[in-house]
Motif scaffolding. Structure first.
Motif, short mmCIF file in Angstrom:
data_model
loop_
_atom_site.label_atom_id
_atom_site.label_comp_id
_atom_site.label_asym_id
_atom_site.label_seq_id
_atom_site.Cartn_x
_atom_site.Cartn_y
_atom_site.Cartn_z
N ASP A 1 1.04 -0.99 -0.02
CA ASP A 1 -0.03 0.10 0.06
C ASP A 1 0.94 1.16 -0.10
OD1 ASP A 1 -2.07 -1.58 0.26
OD2 ASP A 1 -2.53 -1.53 2.42
N LEU A 2 1.83 1.23 0.80
CA LEU A 2 3.00 2.49 0.66
C LEU A 2 3.86 2.44 -0.45
CD1 LEU A 2 3.90 1.98 4.45
CD2 LEU A 2 2.32 3.77 3.45
N ILE A 3 4.25 1.14 -1.02
CA ILE A 3 5.47 0.92 -1.90
C ILE A 3 4.63 0.11 -2.95
CG2 ILE A 3 7.71 0.48 -2.61
CD1 ILE A 3 8.39 1.19 0.31
N PRO A 4 4.10 0.35 -3.95
CA PRO A 4 3.49 -0.41 -5.01
C PRO A 4 4.50 -1.68 -5.57
CG PRO A 4 2.76 1.65 -5.39
CD PRO A 4 3.94 1.80 -4.63
N ASP A 5 5.77 -1.68 -5.66
CA ASP A 5 6.61 -2.50 -6.11
C ASP A 5 7.13 -3.40 -4.97
OD1 ASP A 5 6.21 -1.38 -8.48
OD2 ASP A 5 7.89 -0.12 -8.46
N ALA A 6 6.29 -3.41 -3.75
CA ALA A 6 7.23 -4.30 -2.73
C ALA A 6 6.67 -5.65 -2.50
CB ALA A 6 6.89 -3.45 -1.44
N GLY A 7 6.14 -6.15 -3.61
CA GLY A 7 5.45 -7.78 -3.52
C GLY A 7 6.46 -8.70 -3.07
N GLN A 8 7.72 -8.72 -3.39
CA GLN A 8 8.74 -9.61 -2.98
C GLN A 8 8.88 -9.52 -1.23
OE1 GLN A 8 12.56 -9.67 -4.81
NE2 GLN A 8 13.39 -11.15 -3.55
N LEU A 9 9.00 -8.34 -1.05
CA LEU A 9 9.25 -7.98 0.65
C LEU A 9 8.02 -8.57 1.23
CD1 LEU A 9 10.77 -6.80 2.73
CD2 LEU A 9 10.08 -4.60 2.23
N GLN A 10 7.07 -8.24 0.63
CA GLN A 10 5.57 -8.76 1.52
C GLN A 10 5.40 -10.04 1.53
OE1 GLN A 10 3.10 -6.22 2.47
NE2 GLN A 10 2.57 -7.99 3.47
N MET B 1 10.98 9.20 9.12
CA MET B 1 10.50 10.35 8.57
C MET B 1 11.04 10.34 7.14
SD MET B 1 10.25 13.69 10.87
CE MET B 1 11.39 14.81 9.79
N ARG B 2 12.49 9.72 7.05
CA ARG B 2 12.83 9.61 5.50
C ARG B 2 12.49 8.35 4.79
NH1 ARG B 2 19.13 10.31 7.89
NH2 ARG B 2 19.08 12.54 7.85
N LEU B 3 12.05 7.37 5.63
CA LEU B 3 11.19 6.30 4.83
C LEU B 3 9.91 6.67 4.33
CD1 LEU B 3 11.61 3.34 4.33
CD2 LEU B 3 10.43 2.58 6.71
N SER B 4 9.31 7.35 5.36
CA SER B 4 8.04 7.92 4.87
C SER B 4 8.03 8.77 3.63
CB SER B 4 7.18 8.48 6.03
OG SER B 4 6.04 9.07 5.62
N ARG B 5 9.07 9.78 3.54
CA ARG B 5 9.22 10.56 2.41
C ARG B 5 9.67 9.75 1.17
NH1 ARG B 5 12.12 15.07 5.67
NH2 ARG B 5 10.57 16.03 6.72
N LEU B 6 10.40 8.79 1.35
CA LEU B 6 10.87 8.01 0.13
C LEU B 6 9.60 7.15 -0.53
CD1 LEU B 6 14.26 6.30 1.14
CD2 LEU B 6 13.65 6.95 -0.98
N ALA B 7 8.78 6.68 0.52
CA ALA B 7 7.74 5.86 0.20
C ALA B 7 6.71 6.87 -0.82
CB ALA B 7 7.18 5.10 1.31
N GLU B 8 6.38 8.04 -0.07
CA GLU B 8 5.57 8.91 -0.93
C GLU B 8 6.28 9.41 -2.10
OE1 GLU B 8 3.59 13.48 0.07
OE2 GLU B 8 5.03 12.44 1.44
N ASP B 9 7.41 9.51 -2.21
CA ASP B 9 8.33 9.91 -3.47
C ASP B 9 8.10 8.86 -4.45
OD1 ASP B 9 8.72 12.52 -2.34
OD2 ASP B 9 10.95 11.87 -2.02
N HIS B 10 8.34 7.58 -3.81
CA HIS B 10 8.15 6.42 -5.10
C HIS B 10 6.83 6.58 -5.30
CE1 HIS B 10 9.21 2.69 -6.62
NE2 HIS B 10 8.34 2.13 -6.00
N HIS B 11 5.68 6.46 -4.57
CA HIS B 11 4.47 6.54 -4.93
C HIS B 11 3.93 7.52 -6.05
CE1 HIS B 11 0.05 5.37 -4.61
NE2 HIS B 11 0.01 6.84 -4.44
N LEU B 12 4.50 8.64 -5.67
CA LEU B 12 4.04 9.71 -6.60
C LEU B 12 4.69 9.66 -7.73
CD1 LEU B 12 4.13 12.80 -4.16
CD2 LEU B 12 2.07 11.86 -5.07
#
Length: 75
Positions: free
Chosen positions: A5-14, A46-57
């Motif tokens: 939900d946060l990082i769409p390409d995270a299927g393998q990690l999930q 906070m950095r991880l959250s911004r990274l996830a948001e940037d990636h999603h955007l």
């Protein structure tokens, strides 16, 4: 909430997380909740959250650009 939900390409990690026994996942989640309150964790989170948001955007921007290009072609 799922990581994807946060990082769409995270299927393998999930999938790797899903392979961890539930008892261990709960323990890890509880540890994370305790660690979040530590001041030393605030900036990395906070950095991880911004990274996830940037990636999603960026993914949404790419999808928008593709859709826009397709509309131009079909006109």
């Amino acid at each position: 909430m799922r990581i994807s939900d946060l990082i769409p390409d995270a299927g393998q990690l999930q999938a790797e997380i899903a392979a961890i026994p539930q008892v261990q996942r709960v323990a890890l989640a509880l540890q994370l909740v305790r660690d979040i309150d530590e001041p030393c964790c605030a900036l990395p989170l906070m950095r991880l959250s911004r990274l996830a948001e940037d990636h999603h955007l960026s993914i949404r921007k790419e999808a928008f650009m593709r859709e826009n290009d397709l509309r131009r072609v079909h006109r």
